[in-house]
Design a protein around this motif. Structure first.
Motif, PDB file in Angstrom:
ATOM      1  N   ALA A  70       0.783  -1.278  -0.299  1.00  0.00           N
ATOM      2  CA  ALA A  70       0.039   0.245  -0.336  1.00  0.00           C
ATOM      3  C   ALA A  70       0.862   1.335   0.061  1.00  0.00           C
ATOM      4  O   ALA A  70       0.433   2.332  -0.515  1.00  0.00           O
ATOM      5  N   ALA A  71       2.194   1.606   0.770  1.00  0.00           N
ATOM      6  CA  ALA A  71       2.533   2.259   0.825  1.00  0.00           C
ATOM      7  C   ALA A  71       3.615   2.330  -0.606  1.00  0.00           C
ATOM      8  O   ALA A  71       3.767   4.075  -0.468  1.00  0.00           O
ATOM      9  N   ASP A  72       3.796   1.607  -1.813  1.00  0.00           N
ATOM     10  CA  ASP A  72       4.346   1.259  -2.235  1.00  0.00           C
ATOM     11  C   ASP A  72       3.262   2.548  -3.636  1.00  0.00           C
ATOM     12  O   ASP A  72       3.299   2.367  -5.109  1.00  0.00           O
ATOM     13  N   GLY A  73       1.814   2.718  -3.023  1.00  0.00           N
ATOM     14  CA  GLY A  73       1.270   3.051  -3.792  1.00  0.00           C
ATOM     15  C   GLY A  73       0.550   1.686  -4.932  1.00  0.00           C
ATOM     16  O   GLY A  73      -0.672   2.337  -5.538  1.00  0.00           O
ATOM     17  N   HIS A  74       0.111   0.871  -4.544  1.00  0.00           N
ATOM     18  CA  HIS A  74      -0.344  -1.215  -5.118  1.00  0.00           C
ATOM     19  C   HIS A  74      -1.674  -0.250  -5.129  1.00  0.00           C
ATOM     20  O   HIS A  74      -1.548   0.155  -3.359  1.00  0.00           O
ATOM     21  N   ARG A  75      -2.714  -1.177  -5.553  1.00  0.00           N
ATOM     22  CA  ARG A  75      -3.982  -0.833  -4.695  1.00  0.00           C
ATOM     23  C   ARG A  75      -4.576  -2.361  -5.161  1.00  0.00           C
ATOM     24  O   ARG A  75      -4.865  -3.075  -4.434  1.00  0.00           O
ATOM     25  N   ARG A  76      -4.687  -2.949  -6.595  1.00  0.00           N
ATOM     26  CA  ARG A  76      -5.011  -3.784  -6.808  1.00  0.00           C
ATOM     27  C   ARG A  76      -3.995  -5.433  -6.688  1.00  0.00           C
ATOM     28  O   ARG A  76      -2.933  -5.032  -7.995  1.00  0.00           O
ATOM     29  N   VAL A  77      -4.669  -6.278  -5.440  1.00  0.00           N
ATOM     30  CA  VAL A  77      -3.380  -7.350  -5.689  1.00  0.00           C
ATOM     31  C   VAL A  77      -3.825  -9.129  -5.418  1.00  0.00           C
ATOM     32  O   VAL A  77      -4.721  -9.491  -5.433  1.00  0.00           O
ATOM     33  N   LEU A  78      -2.665  -9.791  -6.586  1.00  0.00           N
ATOM     34  CA  LEU A  78      -2.951 -10.881  -6.534  1.00  0.00           C
ATOM     35  C   LEU A  78      -2.306 -11.933  -5.994  1.00  0.00           C
ATOM     36  O   LEU A  78      -1.248 -11.949  -5.877  1.00  0.00           O
ATOM     37  N   HIS A  79      -2.956 -12.452  -5.120  1.00  0.00           N
ATOM     38  CA  HIS A  79      -2.214 -13.009  -3.829  1.00  0.00           C
ATOM     39  C   HIS A  79      -2.635 -14.935  -4.508  1.00  0.00           C
ATOM     40  O   HIS A  79      -3.274 -15.309  -3.654  1.00  0.00           O
ATOM     41  N   LEU A  80      -1.049 -15.424  -4.293  1.00  0.00           N
ATOM     42  CA  LEU A  80      -1.066 -16.717  -4.769  1.00  0.00           C
ATOM     43  C   LEU A  80      -0.683 -17.099  -3.719  1.00  0.00           C
ATOM     44  O   LEU A  80      -0.125 -16.953  -2.939  1.00  0.00           O
ATOM     45  N   GLY A  81      -1.588 -18.443  -2.976  1.00  0.00           N
ATOM     46  CA  GLY A  81      -1.385 -18.963  -1.993  1.00  0.00           C
ATOM     47  C   GLY A  81      -1.418 -20.288  -2.610  1.00  0.00           C
ATOM     48  O   GLY A  81      -2.315 -21.141  -2.885  1.00  0.00           O
ATOM     49  N   GLY A  82      -1.838 -20.663  -0.657  1.00  0.00           N
ATOM     50  CA  GLY A  82      -2.167 -22.722  -0.764  1.00  0.00           C
ATOM     51  C   GLY A  82      -3.619 -22.412   0.112  1.00  0.00           C
ATOM     52  O   GLY A  82      -4.286 -20.926   0.363  1.00  0.00           O
ATOM     53  N   ARG A  83      -4.110 -23.314  -0.121  1.00  0.00           N
ATOM     54  CA  ARG A  83      -5.503 -23.376   0.592  1.00  0.00           C
ATOM     55  C   ARG A  83      -6.067 -22.858   1.893  1.00  0.00           C
ATOM     56  O   ARG A  83      -7.141 -22.521   2.159  1.00  0.00           O
ATOM     57  N   THR A  84      -5.274 -23.332   3.163  1.00  0.00           N
ATOM     58  CA  THR A  84      -4.973 -22.408   4.041  1.00  0.00           C
ATOM     59  C   THR A  84      -3.989 -20.922   4.605  1.00  0.00           C
ATOM     60  O   THR A  84      -3.095 -21.623   4.309  1.00  0.00           O
ATOM     61  N   VAL A  85      -4.211 -19.843   4.491  1.00  0.00           N
ATOM     62  CA  VAL A  85      -2.833 -18.692   5.056  1.00  0.00           C
ATOM     63  C   VAL A  85      -3.605 -18.101   6.002  1.00  0.00           C
ATOM     64  O   VAL A  85      -5.117 -18.035   6.337  1.00  0.00           O
ATOM     65  N   ALA A  86      -2.501 -17.685   6.770  1.00  0.00           N
ATOM     66  CA  ALA A  86      -3.291 -16.698   7.907  1.00  0.00           C
ATOM     67  C   ALA A  86      -3.821 -15.380   7.157  1.00  0.00           C
ATOM     68  O   ALA A  86      -3.353 -15.106   6.375  1.00  0.00           O
ATOM     69  N   ALA A  87      -4.523 -14.645   7.779  1.00  0.00           N
ATOM     70  CA  ALA A  87      -5.420 -13.589   7.261  1.00  0.00           C
ATOM     71  C   ALA A  87      -4.967 -12.624   7.657  1.00  0.00           C
ATOM     72  O   ALA A  87      -3.600 -12.463   8.108  1.00  0.00           O
ATOM     73  N   ILE A  88      -4.934 -11.718   6.346  1.00  0.00           N
ATOM     74  CA  ILE A  88      -3.991 -10.532   5.990  1.00  0.00           C
ATOM     75  C   ILE A  88      -4.916  -9.212   5.747  1.00  0.00           C
ATOM     76  O   ILE A  88      -6.289  -9.402   5.438  1.00  0.00           O
ATOM     77  N   ALA A  89      -4.544  -8.694   6.718  1.00  0.00           N
ATOM     78  CA  ALA A  89      -5.416  -7.171   7.166  1.00  0.00           C
ATOM     79  C   ALA A  89      -5.312  -6.054   5.751  1.00  0.00           C
ATOM     80  O   ALA A  89      -3.984  -5.498   5.235  1.00  0.00           O
ATOM     81  N   GLN A  90      -6.104  -6.129   4.685  1.00  0.00           N
ATOM     82  CA  GLN A  90      -6.111  -5.291   3.590  1.00  0.00           C
ATOM     83  C   GLN A  90      -5.860  -3.840   3.496  1.00  0.00           C
ATOM     84  O   GLN A  90      -5.052  -3.449   3.099  1.00  0.00           O
ATOM     85  N   GLY A  91      -6.046  -3.498   4.755  1.00  0.00           N
ATOM     86  CA  GLY A  91      -6.323  -1.694   4.138  1.00  0.00           C
ATOM     87  C   GLY A  91      -7.157  -1.498   3.567  1.00  0.00           C
ATOM     88  O   GLY A  91      -8.123  -1.295   2.895  1.00  0.00           O
ATOM     89  N   PRO A  92      -6.086  -0.215   2.711  1.00  0.00           N
ATOM     90  CA  PRO A  92      -6.439   0.382   1.266  1.00  0.00           C
ATOM     91  C   PRO A  92      -6.632  -0.866   0.140  1.00  0.00           C
ATOM     92  O   PRO A  92      -7.092  -0.846  -0.810  1.00  0.00           O
TER      93      PRO A  92
END
Length: 222
Positions: A108-130
């Protein structure tokens, strides 16, 4: 010398074992899970302005579809994830040594907003903010029989816990009345919490890093 029991899946288990051997530690391998790729449909890269991976397994198991995102700035949690991305041809990689929340804040600090997260079926929650984060599952962790662990446990053994799921499985496999014979080194507070109580000692490094985990284990083995 107390043995260090490595419970993470391959290929990470062998990597940790190699590092541990350079420190003169006695190593036992007992992966509790196996990572397996799942079929996935790659969203169009044009929908996103950043790529996020929180596990090296995602880079290793994504398959040829991963190449579609090489022009996106890539963000990785941990050095192993960054190295796995580099091995797949990515050259614009920002690596964070903390967790998904910290790297999301950096994105977010780098100015990006639309993010693709590739990961496993079970992942820790991420606070998305903006951020608008789209999760796409590309692998799953399949549990292995835990009977082998009982044969490796000897009083004083140090168990390395690389994920909350591994911590939960260890808590299930080691009875509470026996835990005071063993030491836990967990990669994160969440992984440590999943192990439950009653261990001879239980600690985490100041950052979720394999080398720092092994440094703690080495002190326990002195």
């Amino acid at each position: 010398m107390r043995p260090v029991i490595i419970l993470r899946p391959e290929p990470g288990a062998e990597e940790t074992a190699a590092r541990a051997l350079t420190l003169g530690l006695t190593v036992r391998l007992c992966p509790l899970f196996e990572a397996r790729a799942v079929a996935w449909t790659a969203p169009a890269a044009a929908q996103f302005d950043a790529l996020l991976l929180t596990s090296a397994q995602a880079a290793r198991l994504a398959g040829p579809q991963l190449a579609a995102y090489r022009n996106l700035p890539a963000y990785a949690v941990g050095g192993a994830t960054a190295r796995a991305l580099a091995a797949q041809g990515f050259d614009s990689i920002v690596s964070g040594d903390q967790d998904g929340n910290a790297i999301a804040a950096r994105i977010a600090a780098d100015g990006h907003r639309r993010v693709l997260h590739l990961g496993g079926r079970t992942v820790a929650a991420i606070a998305q903010g903006p951020l608008s984060i789209q999760r796409t599952i590309i692998y799953e962790m399949v549990g292995r029989a835990g009977a082998e662990l009982a044969t490796l446990l000897q009083p004083g053994a140090v168990l390395l816990i690389h994920s909350p799921r591994a911590g939960q499985k260890v808590a299930d496999l080691v009875p509470v009345n026996l835990r005071d014979q063993f030491h836990i080194v967990a990669i994160s507070p969440a992984a440590l919490s999943a192990c439950g109580d009653g261990w001879a000692s239980a600690e985490t490094p100041d950052r979720p890093d394999d080398e720092r985990m092994l440094a703690l284990a080495a002190r326990l083995c002195e």
